[in-house]
Design a protein around this motif. Structure first.
Motif, PDB file in Angstrom:
ATOM      1  N   GLU A 152      38.752  34.300  -0.414  1.00  0.00           N
ATOM      2  CA  GLU A 152      38.372  35.535   0.291  1.00  0.00           C
ATOM      3  C   GLU A 152      39.050  35.593   1.672  1.00  0.00           C
ATOM      4  OE1 GLU A 152      36.128  37.760  -1.216  1.00  0.00           O
ATOM      5  OE2 GLU A 152      36.487  39.153   0.433  1.00  0.00           O
ATOM      6  N   GLY A 153      39.715  36.708   1.942  1.00  0.00           N
ATOM      7  CA  GLY A 153      40.325  36.897   3.265  1.00  0.00           C
ATOM      8  C   GLY A 153      41.729  36.317   3.398  1.00  0.00           C
ATOM      9  N   PHE A 154      42.203  35.580   2.414  1.00  0.00           N
ATOM     10  CA  PHE A 154      43.580  35.050   2.493  1.00  0.00           C
ATOM     11  C   PHE A 154      44.569  36.217   2.421  1.00  0.00           C
ATOM     12  CE2 PHE A 154      44.008  30.334   1.775  1.00  0.00           C
ATOM     13  CZ  PHE A 154      42.685  30.025   1.981  1.00  0.00           C
ATOM     14  N   VAL A 155      45.528  36.208   3.343  1.00  0.00           N
ATOM     15  CA  VAL A 155      46.541  37.266   3.385  1.00  0.00           C
ATOM     16  C   VAL A 155      47.661  36.910   2.414  1.00  0.00           C
ATOM     17  CG1 VAL A 155      48.245  38.391   4.883  1.00  0.00           C
ATOM     18  CG2 VAL A 155      45.966  37.814   5.764  1.00  0.00           C
ATOM     19  N   LEU A 156      48.106  37.905   1.653  1.00  0.00           N
ATOM     20  CA  LEU A 156      49.237  37.701   0.735  1.00  0.00           C
ATOM     21  C   LEU A 156      50.415  38.544   1.182  1.00  0.00           C
ATOM     22  CD1 LEU A 156      47.380  37.902  -2.718  1.00  0.00           C
ATOM     23  CD2 LEU A 156      48.167  35.836  -1.535  1.00  0.00           C
ATOM     24  N   HIS A 157      51.569  37.925   1.256  1.00  0.00           N
ATOM     25  CA  HIS A 157      52.816  38.668   1.494  1.00  0.00           C
ATOM     26  C   HIS A 157      53.601  38.589   0.210  1.00  0.00           C
ATOM     27  CE1 HIS A 157      52.300  39.112   5.805  1.00  0.00           C
ATOM     28  NE2 HIS A 157      51.815  37.895   5.792  1.00  0.00           N
ATOM     29  N   GLY A 158      53.803  39.704  -0.409  1.00  0.00           N
ATOM     30  CA  GLY A 158      54.459  39.706  -1.717  1.00  0.00           C
ATOM     31  C   GLY A 158      53.418  40.031  -2.762  1.00  0.00           C
ATOM     32  N   GLY A 159      53.819  40.873  -3.704  1.00  0.00           N
ATOM     33  CA  GLY A 159      52.847  41.263  -4.731  1.00  0.00           C
ATOM     34  C   GLY A 159      53.540  41.650  -6.022  1.00  0.00           C
ATOM     35  N   ILE A 160      52.713  41.778  -7.040  1.00  0.00           N
ATOM     36  CA  ILE A 160      53.228  42.073  -8.381  1.00  0.00           C
ATOM     37  C   ILE A 160      53.317  43.595  -8.542  1.00  0.00           C
ATOM     38  CG2 ILE A 160      52.826  41.679 -10.861  1.00  0.00           C
ATOM     39  CD1 ILE A 160      52.832  39.011  -9.251  1.00  0.00           C
ATOM     40  N   SER A 161      54.521  44.111  -8.749  1.00  0.00           N
ATOM     41  CA  SER A 161      54.657  45.572  -8.946  1.00  0.00           C
ATOM     42  C   SER A 161      54.494  45.959 -10.399  1.00  0.00           C
ATOM     43  CB  SER A 161      56.054  46.054  -8.557  1.00  0.00           C
ATOM     44  OG  SER A 161      56.267  45.950  -7.241  1.00  0.00           O
ATOM     45  N   LYS A 162      55.244  45.258 -11.235  1.00  0.00           N
ATOM     46  CA  LYS A 162      55.206  45.569 -12.672  1.00  0.00           C
ATOM     47  C   LYS A 162      55.247  44.259 -13.449  1.00  0.00           C
ATOM     48  CE  LYS A 162      58.029  49.829 -12.670  1.00  0.00           C
ATOM     49  NZ  LYS A 162      57.641  50.220 -11.349  1.00  0.00           N
ATOM     50  N   VAL A 163      54.667  44.301 -14.634  1.00  0.00           N
ATOM     51  CA  VAL A 163      54.810  43.147 -15.535  1.00  0.00           C
ATOM     52  C   VAL A 163      55.146  43.674 -16.922  1.00  0.00           C
ATOM     53  CG1 VAL A 163      53.710  41.086 -16.506  1.00  0.00           C
ATOM     54  CG2 VAL A 163      53.057  41.855 -14.222  1.00  0.00           C
ATOM     55  N   PHE A 164      56.217  43.126 -17.485  1.00  0.00           N
ATOM     56  CA  PHE A 164      56.565  43.409 -18.878  1.00  0.00           C
ATOM     57  C   PHE A 164      56.131  42.230 -19.728  1.00  0.00           C
ATOM     58  CE2 PHE A 164      59.459  46.033 -16.485  1.00  0.00           C
ATOM     59  CZ  PHE A 164      59.558  47.198 -17.225  1.00  0.00           C
ATOM     60  N   LEU A 165      55.461  42.538 -20.821  1.00  0.00           N
ATOM     61  CA  LEU A 165      55.092  41.494 -21.779  1.00  0.00           C
ATOM     62  C   LEU A 165      55.816  41.800 -23.082  1.00  0.00           C
ATOM     63  CD1 LEU A 165      53.376  39.030 -22.630  1.00  0.00           C
ATOM     64  CD2 LEU A 165      51.608  40.637 -23.322  1.00  0.00           C
ATOM     65  N   ARG A 166      56.731  40.906 -23.449  1.00  0.00           N
ATOM     66  CA  ARG A 166      57.583  41.129 -24.626  1.00  0.00           C
ATOM     67  C   ARG A 166      58.016  42.596 -24.715  1.00  0.00           C
ATOM     68  NH1 ARG A 166      54.593  40.689 -28.388  1.00  0.00           N
ATOM     69  NH2 ARG A 166      52.757  39.820 -27.400  1.00  0.00           N
ATOM     70  N   GLY A 167      58.593  43.088 -23.610  1.00  0.00           N
ATOM     71  CA  GLY A 167      59.219  44.409 -23.603  1.00  0.00           C
ATOM     72  C   GLY A 167      58.288  45.577 -23.364  1.00  0.00           C
ATOM     73  N   GLN A 168      56.998  45.327 -23.338  1.00  0.00           N
ATOM     74  CA  GLN A 168      56.069  46.435 -23.086  1.00  0.00           C
ATOM     75  C   GLN A 168      55.592  46.378 -21.645  1.00  0.00           C
ATOM     76  OE1 GLN A 168      53.765  48.222 -25.975  1.00  0.00           O
ATOM     77  NE2 GLN A 168      53.722  46.431 -27.309  1.00  0.00           N
ATOM     78  N   LEU A 169      55.584  47.549 -21.007  1.00  0.00           N
ATOM     79  CA  LEU A 169      55.116  47.603 -19.628  1.00  0.00           C
ATOM     80  C   LEU A 169      53.595  47.472 -19.645  1.00  0.00           C
ATOM     81  CD1 LEU A 169      55.967  48.015 -16.691  1.00  0.00           C
ATOM     82  CD2 LEU A 169      55.744  50.474 -17.038  1.00  0.00           C
ATOM     83  N   ALA A 170      53.119  46.326 -19.179  1.00  0.00           N
ATOM     84  CA  ALA A 170      51.682  46.042 -19.256  1.00  0.00           C
ATOM     85  C   ALA A 170      50.982  46.311 -17.933  1.00  0.00           C
ATOM     86  CB  ALA A 170      51.464  44.590 -19.669  1.00  0.00           C
ATOM     87  N   VAL A 171      51.710  46.109 -16.813  1.00  0.00           N
ATOM     88  CA  VAL A 171      51.108  46.304 -15.477  1.00  0.00           C
ATOM     89  C   VAL A 171      52.036  47.170 -14.635  1.00  0.00           C
ATOM     90  CG1 VAL A 171      50.464  45.118 -13.318  1.00  0.00           C
ATOM     91  CG2 VAL A 171      49.922  44.062 -15.522  1.00  0.00           C
ATOM     92  N   GLU A 172      51.454  48.128 -13.975  1.00  0.00           N
ATOM     93  CA  GLU A 172      52.220  48.978 -13.062  1.00  0.00           C
ATOM     94  C   GLU A 172      51.365  49.248 -11.831  1.00  0.00           C
ATOM     95  OE1 GLU A 172      53.742  52.480 -15.002  1.00  0.00           O
ATOM     96  OE2 GLU A 172      55.370  52.590 -13.543  1.00  0.00           O
ATOM     97  N   ASP A 173      51.950  49.079 -10.653  1.00  0.00           N
ATOM     98  CA  ASP A 173      51.239  49.317  -9.389  1.00  0.00           C
ATOM     99  C   ASP A 173      49.876  48.632  -9.334  1.00  0.00           C
ATOM    100  OD1 ASP A 173      53.293  50.862  -8.449  1.00  0.00           O
ATOM    101  OD2 ASP A 173      52.472  52.698  -9.342  1.00  0.00           O
ATOM    102  N   GLY A 174      49.840  47.390  -9.747  1.00  0.00           N
ATOM    103  CA  GLY A 174      48.610  46.624  -9.650  1.00  0.00           C
ATOM    104  C   GLY A 174      47.542  47.016 -10.653  1.00  0.00           C
ATOM    105  N   LYS A 175      47.928  47.809 -11.660  1.00  0.00           N
ATOM    106  CA  LYS A 175      46.926  48.212 -12.667  1.00  0.00           C
ATOM    107  C   LYS A 175      47.445  47.909 -14.063  1.00  0.00           C
ATOM    108  CE  LYS A 175      44.636  51.785 -10.063  1.00  0.00           C
ATOM    109  NZ  LYS A 175      45.466  51.624  -8.847  1.00  0.00           N
ATOM    110  N   ILE A 176      46.521  47.576 -14.945  1.00  0.00           N
ATOM    111  CA  ILE A 176      46.923  47.354 -16.334  1.00  0.00           C
ATOM    112  C   ILE A 176      47.113  48.705 -17.000  1.00  0.00           C
ATOM    113  CG2 ILE A 176      46.173  46.428 -18.563  1.00  0.00           C
ATOM    114  CD1 ILE A 176      44.876  44.151 -17.104  1.00  0.00           C
ATOM    115  N   VAL A 177      48.307  48.933 -17.541  1.00  0.00           N
ATOM    116  CA  VAL A 177      48.539  50.208 -18.224  1.00  0.00           C
ATOM    117  C   VAL A 177      48.488  50.041 -19.739  1.00  0.00           C
ATOM    118  CG1 VAL A 177      49.743  51.402 -16.366  1.00  0.00           C
ATOM    119  CG2 VAL A 177      51.056  49.911 -17.866  1.00  0.00           C
TER     120      VAL A 177
END
Ligand code: DUC
Ligand code: ZN
Length: 457
Positions: A417-442
């Motif tokens: 809790e409260g730890f600052v993060l520099h850098g984040g996950i924008s998108k994640v592809f899982l075996r070619g499918q866009l699974a995460v976009e803008d921090g949300k599971i699509v």
């Protein structure tokens, strides 16, 4: 479906390069400069780092611990994992003591996981009992894609004695497999618990005192002597302390092959957490415990010198109510912390940005080495033509603060809790499918069971 990722920086274990990446179906079709395609969705990823999907070789979802069950199961746990850039988890399935077979353990874990996972998954198999039938089951496990095993030197319901430790390690070696071992001296820990209870010391501040680093180092030493006798490589999982690390270095100096894994909690936190007021220390109860600042620094240095092969999480989450089961007796606090959602961003923020490790090392620690160790390279662990299109689009400029208010776990607190993060996950592809976009599971529940080959590290 085709995607063309333009102008990203592809990170591998041995370099970074500005490359376009063409995804076709489940696979990476091509990487190169100035790629074009008539029928692909083109995404500009300039300024972003492209990592091969992170692999977490140590999770416990839907696990019974201390008469309760982890707050996160495969559904919520793998959602948190993929949001954190992890496209492949290897959870610990287990044989039951008292006559259980490995096959039954595997079936049980498939029931827990199949159809629920938002990232790919596999299992290690915990061997808690050794008999001729268990021995016969090893090749069957390999056919089921399980090539790594887990052994415990502590926990009465799981631990094996030294004789079986030797026999199991030796048998696994004959099949080209290896075990990850939980190293803590069970007997002395029990005696220290007895002492604490007799003296009425029942709060969580006693947890690190009854599981000291010396008792981790003793078990690591014993394990390595036994593995040397069997002439088989072995892995020390969740390495926490300088003393235990010195045992690994000594064995390696003598020519032994020893792999080591550590976890974010041992890099980010120190044992002062156990003295926090109002029972807060319970949140950090895990085994082995969180150690001293000097141990933390030793582990970071070892990562920077490539002396630890992988950072996994040992994800094992409980709610505050569950942690309160040990209000009157710290030995009843269910042990474990959540971790899959923030492993990559913590390692980037406090490792890469602090100059402790390079981007290439981050890639090896989170992805490439684990892929090789756990027999899925080069399908996973690298961005190359022919590999699975598991890709993390990582934004080095994104900033956020870790909070239980926004995390994806089913826990009502965060150890960070409260730890600052520099850098984040924008998108994640899982075996070619866009699974995460803008921090949300699509797209969720895209995960499939992965049959693994043998260790290549
Ligand atoms: N340690 C924990 O703290 N929880 C689950 C398993 C383990 O080894
Ligand atoms: Zn574990």
């Amino acid at each position: 479906m085709k995607y063309l990722l333009k102008n990203g920086t592809v990170v591998s274990g041995n370099g970074t390069e500005m490359l376009d990446v063409l995804i076709d179906g489940e696979k990476i079709a091509e990487t190169g400069k100035n790629l074009s395609s008539d029928d692909a969705v083109v995404l500009d990823v300039s300024g972003k780092l492209l990592f091969p999907g992170f692999i977490d070789g140590h999770t416990h979802f839907d696990l019974e611990v201390a008469k309760t069950v982890t707050a996160d199961d495969f559904e919520s746990g793998t959602r948190a994992a993929i949001l954190g850039g992890t496209t492949f988890v290897i959870d610990y399935a287990s044989q039951d003591k008292g006559g259980g077979t490995l096959k039954e353990g595997l079936e049980k874990w498939h029931q827990k996981a199949d159809g629920k996972c938002s990232c790919d998954y596999s299992f290690h198999m915990s061997v808690v009992e050794w008999n001729p039938e268990t021995e016969r089951e090893i090749p069957e496990m390999i056919r089921e894609g399980i090539t790594s095993f887990k052994l415990y030197m502590t926990y009465p319901a799981m631990m094996v004695n030294d004789r079986d430790l030797y026999k199991i390690i030796k048998t696994l070696g004959e099949y080209g497999c290896f075990a990850g071992v939980h190293c803590e001296n069970s007997g002395v820990i029990d005696a220290l618990i007895d002492e604490a209870k007799k003296e009425g010391r029942l709060g969580p501040e006693n947890h690190p005192l009854v599981r000291p680093a010396e008792m981790e180092a003793e078990a690591v030493h014993r394990l390595l002597v036994i593995a040397d006798q069997a002439k088989v490589p072995v892995m020390v999982v969740h390495l926490t302390s300088e003393k235990a690390f010195q045992e690994i270095l000594a064995a390696r100096d003598a020519g032994q092959k020893v792999y080591a894994e550590t976890c974010p909690q041992y890099l980010m936190l120190d044992d002062s957490v156990y003295s926090r007021p109002d029972f807060e220390g319970a949140k950090y109860v895990c085994a082995p415990p969180i150690r001293k600042k000097e141990d933390q620094e030793c582990l970071w240095k070892a990562l920077g010198e490539d002396l630890i092969q992988t950072v996994a999480t040992d994800q094992c989450s409980f709610t505050w109510e569950q942690k309160n089961l040990g209000r009157d007796d710290f030995t009843k606090i269910p042990g474990g912390l959540p971790g899959v959602e923030t492993r990559g961003t913590l390692l980037y923020t406090y490792g890469v940005r602090e100059g402790r490790i390079t981007l290439e090392q981050m890639c090896r620690l989170l992805s490439e080495n684990a892929a090789r160790l756990y027999g899925v390279y080069p399908e996973k662990g690298v961005i190359l033509p022919g590999s699975d299109a598991d890709i993390v689009v990582f934004d080095p400029e994104k900033e956020s603060v870790i909070s239980a208010g926004t995390h994806a776990y089913r826990t009502d607190y965060s150890p960070y809790e409260g730890f600052v993060l520099h850098g984040g996950i924008s998108k994640v592809f899982l075996r070619g499918q866009l699974a995460v976009e803008d921090g949300k599971i699509v797209k969720e529940k895209l995960g499939k069971y992965i049959y693994r080959g043998k260790n290549q590290l």
